[in-house]
Design a protein around this motif. Sequence first.
Motif, PDB file in Angstrom:
ATOM      1  N   VAL A 379       0.836  -1.200   0.000  1.00 49.28           N
ATOM      2  CA  VAL A 379       0.000   0.000   0.000  1.00 49.28           C
ATOM      3  C   VAL A 379       0.871   1.250   0.000  1.00 49.28           C
ATOM      4  N   LEU A 380       0.504   2.191  -0.875  1.00 46.68           N
ATOM      5  CA  LEU A 380       1.000   3.566  -0.799  1.00 46.68           C
ATOM      6  C   LEU A 380      -0.227   4.428  -0.550  1.00 46.68           C
ATOM      7  N   TYR A 381      -0.316   4.988   0.656  1.00 48.29           N
ATOM      8  CA  TYR A 381      -1.509   5.723   1.099  1.00 48.29           C
ATOM      9  C   TYR A 381      -1.164   7.202   1.278  1.00 48.29           C
ATOM     10  N   VAL A 382      -2.083   8.068   0.849  1.00 43.65           N
ATOM     11  CA  VAL A 382      -1.874   9.511   0.972  1.00 43.65           C
ATOM     12  C   VAL A 382      -3.131  10.168   1.532  1.00 43.65           C
ATOM     13  N   ASN A 383      -2.949  10.950   2.597  1.00 46.42           N
ATOM     14  CA  ASN A 383      -4.027  11.718   3.211  1.00 46.42           C
ATOM     15  C   ASN A 383      -3.627  13.195   3.148  1.00 46.42           C
ATOM     16  N   PRO A 384      -4.031  13.906   2.100  1.00 49.60           N
ATOM     17  CA  PRO A 384      -3.589  15.297   1.917  1.00 49.60           C
ATOM     18  C   PRO A 384      -4.039  16.230   3.033  1.00 49.60           C
ATOM     19  N   GLU A 385      -5.239  16.020   3.578  1.00 51.38           N
ATOM     20  CA  GLU A 385      -5.759  16.909   4.604  1.00 51.38           C
ATOM     21  C   GLU A 385      -4.874  16.894   5.844  1.00 51.38           C
ATOM     22  N   LYS A 386      -4.398  15.717   6.211  1.00 50.60           N
ATOM     23  CA  LYS A 386      -3.560  15.610   7.405  1.00 50.60           C
ATOM     24  C   LYS A 386      -2.073  15.502   7.077  1.00 50.60           C
ATOM     25  N   LYS A 387      -1.761  15.601   5.793  1.00 49.42           N
ATOM     26  CA  LYS A 387      -0.359  15.564   5.333  1.00 49.42           C
ATOM     27  C   LYS A 387       0.350  14.278   5.759  1.00 49.42           C
ATOM     28  N   ILE A 388      -0.367  13.177   5.625  1.00 47.89           N
ATOM     29  CA  ILE A 388       0.162  11.879   6.023  1.00 47.89           C
ATOM     30  C   ILE A 388       0.386  11.002   4.796  1.00 47.89           C
ATOM     31  N   ILE A 389       1.537  10.374   4.760  1.00 50.00           N
ATOM     32  CA  ILE A 389       1.882   9.377   3.744  1.00 50.00           C
ATOM     33  C   ILE A 389       2.234   8.095   4.487  1.00 50.00           C
ATOM     34  N   ALA A 390       1.739   6.977   4.016  1.00 53.59           N
ATOM     35  CA  ALA A 390       2.079   5.696   4.633  1.00 53.59           C
ATOM     36  C   ALA A 390       2.402   4.680   3.551  1.00 53.59           C
ATOM     37  N   VAL A 391       3.360   3.813   3.834  1.00 57.81           N
ATOM     38  CA  VAL A 391       3.741   2.750   2.906  1.00 57.81           C
ATOM     39  C   VAL A 391       3.821   1.448   3.683  1.00 57.81           C
ATOM     40  N   ARG A 392       3.160   0.441   3.170  1.00 60.03           N
ATOM     41  CA  ARG A 392       3.300  -0.907   3.711  1.00 60.03           C
ATOM     42  C   ARG A 392       3.737  -1.825   2.566  1.00 60.03           C
ATOM     43  N   LEU A 393       4.868  -2.499   2.748  1.00 61.25           N
ATOM     44  CA  LEU A 393       5.340  -3.488   1.791  1.00 61.25           C
ATOM     45  C   LEU A 393       5.508  -4.821   2.511  1.00 61.25           C
ATOM     46  N   GLY A 394       5.413  -5.908   1.768  1.00 62.35           N
ATOM     47  CA  GLY A 394       5.586  -7.207   2.392  1.00 62.35           C
ATOM     48  C   GLY A 394       5.187  -8.341   1.474  1.00 62.35           C
ATOM     49  N   GLU A 395       5.468  -9.553   1.924  1.00 58.93           N
ATOM     50  CA  GLU A 395       5.217 -10.724   1.100  1.00 58.93           C
ATOM     51  C   GLU A 395       3.968 -11.490   1.521  1.00 58.93           C
TER      52      GLU A 395
END
Length: 424
Positions: A379-395
Amino acid sequence: MKILMLLLLSVFFSSCAFWRGVFHGAPNIDDYKIFPQATIKKSSNPFHFTELPPERKILDTAKIFRQKMVHITLEEYFGQAGGNGSFLLIYNDTIVYEKYFGEFNRSSISTVFSISKSLTSLLCGIAIDEGYIKSINDPVTDYLPELNKKNAKFKSLTIEHLLDMRTGIKFKEQYNWIVTTGIARLYYGNNQLQQIKSLKFENEPGSTHYYHSIATAILGIIIERATGKGFAEYMEEKVWQPLNMEYDASISLDGKRNHFARAAVGFSTNAIDLAKIGRLYMNKGNWNGKQIVSSEWIERSVKGNVNNKGYQNCWYSIPKLLRKEDGNGIFPDSLSVVKRFDELNIPHSERCIYEPEKGEWIGETYTPNFYALGIFGQVLYVNPEKKIIAVRLGEKQHEDYYIIIHKLAEALKVKSTTDENNTN
């Protein structure tokens, strides 16, 4: 007849797709090791997110509620799938949480599968900005004229249809890795263009939304044809270098003879550099004062398309459930959903109505938050209102991670986008 059958079987069993499928089975995040790769070189002047001092890393010990009244740490939650993986959360250009699992570390590269589609969409936007591709309304045959002779419906298939998965192409996105399936041939084969030429249509292009990887495979070849550059070369020149990436990335190729990139599923990178793609989109295509891709392209990518259940330009928008006055989100019929939309004065262009179960109707709108998604829960997640970026990688995957990431982001008490420290 026997001789003909033997000849057909010998061709089939000698194919690259067959033997790769038999030997490797289902895909793996280390599959960049089994395909020919084109390298996308890192920047000599890498951009670094700010890092919190240890005493301020409150998320390291924070706990989230799970089932049966159990509270667990983020490390326990994201690590419980087992195997290699990573989870990264950034607020206002500052890394507030960063953990790696198994043998992973910050530099660990893995295949991100269908997040590749979102990256291919980015290149498409840049190619349009630069005039290589005139418009998303262009038919694919403008760039792949050989398809004119294969099926007349290719003339009605546009780049927009590819981006929004409204192709009408007969291709089942069923992750059955038996080597005779279309998805297995696309993934393990060594000639995507040949497979594309053999495609048939079951609906008129543009009429229905159905997610399938063959659409982005076509788009990737169009980008390479239009620009006259390989996918890796164009990505390096227009994205990887300008965004000051810290590590090399790569894209897998058909083979030594056919060099088209596996644009739908073959991109390999790490969490920290993937987060920079999120930063680019959060800032409407601008990177430290330089416009990498037009803001109009970003807007089209992240504005939920109600006709596609929030999928557009190879990105997903986060839905928001329409609720009745009592808080219930289930309606007895579609007219009740429409009535509630009317009561709340929600524009028709923002209404999504569907029936997931017989007799149960749901209404949704879409938030400004969006994400890219890979087959194993990347997952590459973006929340512009709260200026949050999150990345989850895995197998491995044990849950729809984008849901818990969105809930986590919404629960965090952070400043709004009006923060004077907000920067491009």
